[in-house]
Design an enzyme around this catalytic site. Structure first.
Site, PDB file in Angstrom:
ATOM      1  N   HIS A 105      94.659  28.433 -43.760  1.00  0.00           N
ATOM      2  CA  HIS A 105      95.909  27.675 -43.725  1.00  0.00           C
ATOM      3  C   HIS A 105      95.838  26.426 -42.861  1.00  0.00           C
ATOM      4  CE1 HIS A 105      96.201  29.893 -39.970  1.00  0.00           C
ATOM      5  NE2 HIS A 105      97.085  29.001 -39.582  1.00  0.00           N
TER       6      HIS A 105
HETATM    7  C1  UD1 Z   1     101.801  27.266 -37.773  1.00  0.00           C
HETATM    8  C2  UD1 Z   1     101.057  26.864 -36.502  1.00  0.00           C
HETATM    9  C3  UD1 Z   1      99.626  27.361 -36.571  1.00  0.00           C
HETATM   10  C4  UD1 Z   1      99.577  28.832 -36.888  1.00  0.00           C
HETATM   11  C5  UD1 Z   1     100.349  29.108 -38.161  1.00  0.00           C
HETATM   12  C6  UD1 Z   1     100.367  30.571 -38.513  1.00  0.00           C
HETATM   13  C7  UD1 Z   1     101.792  24.761 -35.498  1.00  0.00           C
HETATM   14  C8  UD1 Z   1     101.422  23.361 -35.238  1.00  0.00           C
HETATM   15  N1  UD1 Z   1     101.003  25.436 -36.345  1.00  0.00           N
HETATM   16  O1  UD1 Z   1     101.185  26.580 -38.860  1.00  0.00           O
HETATM   17  O2  UD1 Z   1      99.005  27.146 -35.310  1.00  0.00           O
HETATM   18  O3  UD1 Z   1      98.239  29.233 -37.029  1.00  0.00           O
HETATM   19  O4  UD1 Z   1     101.699  28.658 -37.963  1.00  0.00           O
HETATM   20  O5  UD1 Z   1     101.022  30.779 -39.736  1.00  0.00           O
HETATM   21  O6  UD1 Z   1     102.751  25.246 -34.942  1.00  0.00           O
HETATM   22  N2  UD1 Z   1     106.368  27.328 -44.595  1.00  0.00           N
HETATM   23  C9  UD1 Z   1     107.033  28.162 -45.450  1.00  0.00           C
HETATM   24  N3  UD1 Z   1     107.731  29.205 -44.917  1.00  0.00           N
HETATM   25  C10 UD1 Z   1     107.809  29.417 -43.579  1.00  0.00           C
HETATM   26  C11 UD1 Z   1     107.143  28.536 -42.711  1.00  0.00           C
HETATM   27  C12 UD1 Z   1     106.422  27.509 -43.228  1.00  0.00           C
HETATM   28  O7  UD1 Z   1     106.988  28.009 -46.668  1.00  0.00           O
HETATM   29  O8  UD1 Z   1     108.456  30.395 -43.152  1.00  0.00           O
HETATM   30  C13 UD1 Z   1     105.570  26.225 -45.167  1.00  0.00           C
HETATM   31  C14 UD1 Z   1     106.339  24.936 -45.242  1.00  0.00           C
HETATM   32  O9  UD1 Z   1     105.913  24.231 -46.357  1.00  0.00           O
HETATM   33  C15 UD1 Z   1     105.882  24.212 -44.002  1.00  0.00           C
HETATM   34  C16 UD1 Z   1     104.436  24.644 -43.902  1.00  0.00           C
HETATM   35  O10 UD1 Z   1     104.441  25.998 -44.356  1.00  0.00           O
HETATM   36  O11 UD1 Z   1     106.049  22.842 -44.090  1.00  0.00           O
HETATM   37  C17 UD1 Z   1     103.864  24.576 -42.533  1.00  0.00           C
HETATM   38  O12 UD1 Z   1     104.649  25.328 -41.613  1.00  0.00           O
HETATM   39  P1  UD1 Z   1     104.537  25.000 -40.039  1.00  0.00           P
HETATM   40  O13 UD1 Z   1     105.373  25.938 -39.270  1.00  0.00           O
HETATM   41  O14 UD1 Z   1     104.773  23.540 -39.808  1.00  0.00           O
HETATM   42  O15 UD1 Z   1     103.005  25.221 -39.727  1.00  0.00           O
HETATM   43  P2  UD1 Z   1     101.974  26.352 -40.216  1.00  0.00           P
HETATM   44  O16 UD1 Z   1     101.029  25.741 -41.171  1.00  0.00           O
HETATM   45  O17 UD1 Z   1     102.697  27.590 -40.629  1.00  0.00           O
END
Ligand code: UD1
Length: 368
Positions: free
Chosen positions: A210
């Site tokens: 991811h």
């Molecule tokens: C975040 C953490 C990362 C961790 C990961 C575990 C940061 C910078 N990154 O990354 O260190 O390893 O979590 O999962 O904090 N999304 C959904 N549903 C959700 C949450 C996110 O669909 O409940 C999708 C959205 O498109 C979002 C993308 O995932 O834009 C990224 O989510 P985000 O929380 O920004 O970062 P992660 O990639 O999850």
């Protein structure tokens, strides 16, 4: 300070929950000593990435949910800051504790620094020395602003000393994520996830990916999917897929690459299912941080799809091999493992299931 110190725990994303849960339980065992409040920023909001973990870890529901959701780094961090500042002004805590290196961790640290609220960081001192990782920035800033730094492995102590952080703020308390693993392994062994996907113990590989550096670039993701599809010709591959990655696979038209009999893309799994899947796997391929640690504890070979790691102990003592996103390196290590030449490894010091107790001992000493 009031007679009973008020401690606020801030969580937001999936890897926070298994770190906060044991500490929350340990603090709540002492209701006469500490007043404990749990705040969820809402960085992760999908049921499989959040609520399911609360249920399986037996965590109480958050006292407050900020509902910030997704966005760019600036947007997400700023929204958490704005909402959390209001909460903390109202709560007036004696200490805030943050976990790991996600954006919620960074945002909470900045808010505490500006409000002059004491801050504790669980999983301090880890460094990948790769500033292109958003998490590295979050770690550096959080540690710089923390009053109590709880360290998981020796490299963390070395890094903090090199950065000039005073020794009296640093506590080598061990790896709290392993507390959750130890507490839930028995229950995890009983779940039926292998049967659900027709997998045999030791007869499959688990894949997770991811990191933006692996999944946001169509060439890199395409190359990695081709490589893992190749692996699935030799051993079945199961791929519980983060929503960020699912969206990219679709967007880049890569879903076809993995439409094969022995390659299964799954929804993100809950804590117990994923623990069981790791514990019985022949190998795990991942770019996650926590999984590098869990596989080291479980003694399962781990191929890390990154060229650096902040978790030095997993490479020096554990079962982890760094391969970057280079298919040749990945395939060579897969080969070694399938030929029975995997790394044995040992469990690093203080990855023993008793870290939450050691952290609470420090808090008792400093705050009561
Ligand atoms: C975040 C953490 C990362 C961790 C990961 C575990 C940061 C910078 N990154 O990354 O260190 O390893 O979590 O999962 O904090 N999304 C959904 N549903 C959700 C949450 C996110 O669909 O409940 C999708 C959205 O498109 C979002 C993308 O995932 O834009 C990224 O989510 P985000 O929380 O920004 O970062 P992660 O990639 O999850």
């Amino acid at each position: 300070m009031r007679a009973k110190p008020k401690i606020v725990l801030v969580v937001g994303a999936r890897p926070n929950f298994m770190k906060a849960s044991p500490l929350m339980k340990e603090l709540q065992r002492e209701p006469r000593a500490f007043d404990t409040v749990l705040i969820h920023t809402g960085q992760h909001y999908d049921h499989n990435l959040s609520q399911l973990f609360f249920e399986q870890l037996g965590m109480p529901q958050p006292d407050s949910y900020l509902g910030v959701g997704s966005g760019s780094h600036a947007h997400q961090t700023a929204r958490i800051m704005v909402e959390l500042e209001k909460e903390l002004i109202q709560l007036d805590p004696d200490l805030v504790i943050v976990f790991g290196d996600v954006n919620s961790t960074l945002a909470a640290s900045l808010v505490c620094a500006k409000l002059c609220v004491r801050l504790g960081h669980v999983e301090a001192g880890l460094r990948s020395f790769d500033n292109t990782m958003p998490e590295e920035i979050n770690r550096i800033v959080t540690d710089r602003l923390s009053d109590y730094l709880f360290v998981t492995e020796n490299a963390g102590l070395v890094n903090l000393r090199n950065e000039g952080i005073a020794d009296h703020r640093v506590f080598f308390t061990g790896n709290i994520m392993i507390d959750s693993l130890v507490n839930h392994l028995k229950a995890a062994r009983e779940v039926g996830v292998l049967g659900r996907y027709s997998l045999e113990p030791q007869g499959y590989a688990v894949l997770t990916m991811h990191r933006p550096s692996n999944v946001d670039d169509p060439d890199v993701l395409g190359r990695l999917m081709k490589c893992t599809a190749e692996i699935s010709e030799r051993i079945p591959v199961v791929f519980p897929c983060h929503p960020r990655t699912s969206k990219r696979l679709e967007q880049f038209g890569l879903l076809e690459t993995c439409q094969r009999e022995n390659f299964r893309i799954l929804e993100p799994l809950g804590y117990l299912d994923f623990l069981k899947l790791q514990a019985e796997a022949r190998m795990v391929l991942t770019d996650s941080g926590g999984i590098q640690e869990e596989t080291t504890y479980l003694g399962i070979p781990c191929i890390t799809i990154r060229s650096t790691t902040e978790l030095l102990a997993t490479v020096e003592e554990g079962t982890n091999t760094l391969c970057g996103s280079d298919p040749d390196k990945i395939l060579a290590v897969v080969n070694d493992i399938l030929e029975g030449n995997s790394r044995r490894g040992r469990i690093p010091d203080l990855w023993d299931g008793a870290t939450a107790g050691r952290i609470v001992d420090v808090l008792r000493d400093k705050m009561l």
